[in-house]
Design an enzyme around this catalytic site. Structure first.
Site, PDB file in Angstrom:
ATOM      1  CE1 TYR A  81       1.132   1.039   4.279  1.00 51.49           C
ATOM      2  CE2 TYR A  81       0.816  -1.333   4.332  1.00 51.49           C
ATOM      3  CZ  TYR A  81       1.337  -0.182   4.888  1.00 51.49           C
ATOM      4  OH  TYR A  81       2.071  -0.246   6.040  1.00 51.49           O
ATOM      5  N   GLY A  82       2.162   1.113   0.073  1.00 46.39           N
ATOM      6  CA  GLY A  82       3.045   2.275   0.175  1.00 46.39           C
ATOM      7  C   GLY A  82       4.159   2.203  -0.838  1.00 46.39           C
TER       8      GLY A  82
ATOM      9  CG  LEU B 100       7.395  -2.588  -0.273  1.00 45.96           C
ATOM     10  CD1 LEU B 100       6.998  -3.676   0.713  1.00 45.96           C
ATOM     11  CD2 LEU B 100       8.756  -2.873  -0.871  1.00 45.96           C
ATOM     12  CD  GLN B 101       0.689   1.246  -3.858  1.00 39.39           C
ATOM     13  OE1 GLN B 101      -0.264   1.215  -4.630  1.00 39.39           O
ATOM     14  NE2 GLN B 101       0.847   2.198  -2.948  1.00 39.39           N
TER      15      GLN B 101
ATOM     16  CD  GLU C  75       7.348  -2.700   5.274  1.00 39.74           C
ATOM     17  OE1 GLU C  75       7.317  -1.655   5.943  1.00 39.74           O
ATOM     18  OE2 GLU C  75       6.901  -2.752   4.127  1.00 39.74           O
TER      19      GLU C  75
END
Length: 141
Positions: free
Chosen positions: A11-12, A14-15, A79
């Site tokens: 969603y952040g 890593l898109q 992460e």
């Protein structure tokens, strides 16, 4: 014997294929997906977001399938200790799919701003410097 591959909901950062490649050495093809019951905000003083449970909210992102155990280990390192890996159901079209997602740990919630996080803004204003920083550590700065 290693665990079977899983799906990852990103969603952040890593898109972005450039970030994914810097972290796991791969460029995966993602499918648009939606996570319901969570909201995405910018982490205070950082260019990246986190998500937290909010019953009426939803977060768009990408679903990556076939993520191997070794790649999950790289993602865990990236992460860091702020995030917890959870299994959730995300919507892809009309179907629900199980996926792992990184959620801000409840003990770190005070680090979250109330500012929305936008992928295009991150890409435009922070991506180049961000890639330089994670190239060395493979961790979110």
């Amino acid at each position: 014997m290693s665990a079977p591959p899983v799906s990852l909901f990103a969603y952040g950062t890593l898109q972005l294929t450039e970030v994914l490649h810097a972290v796991v050495g791969q460029r995966w093809q993602g499918q648009p997906a939606l996570l319901e019951g969570y909201a995405r905000y910018r982490v205070r003083g950082k260019p990246y977001p986190a998500i937290v449970a909010e019953p009426t909210a939803q977060v768009p992102g990408l679903l990556y399938r076939g993520v191997a155990t070794e790649e999950l280990a790289w993602l865990d390192t990236y992460e860091g200790e702020l995030y917890e890996r959870r299994t959730v159901d995300v919507q892809v079209g009309a179907a629900a799919h199980p996926a792992v997602v990184y959620v801000l740990g409840e003990q770190h919630r005070s680090l979250l701003s109330k500012d929305a996080w936008e992928l295009a803004e991150f890409e435009r204003e922070h991506l180049a410097e961000y890639l330089q920083r994670i190239a060395v550590t493979r961790r979110a700065p």
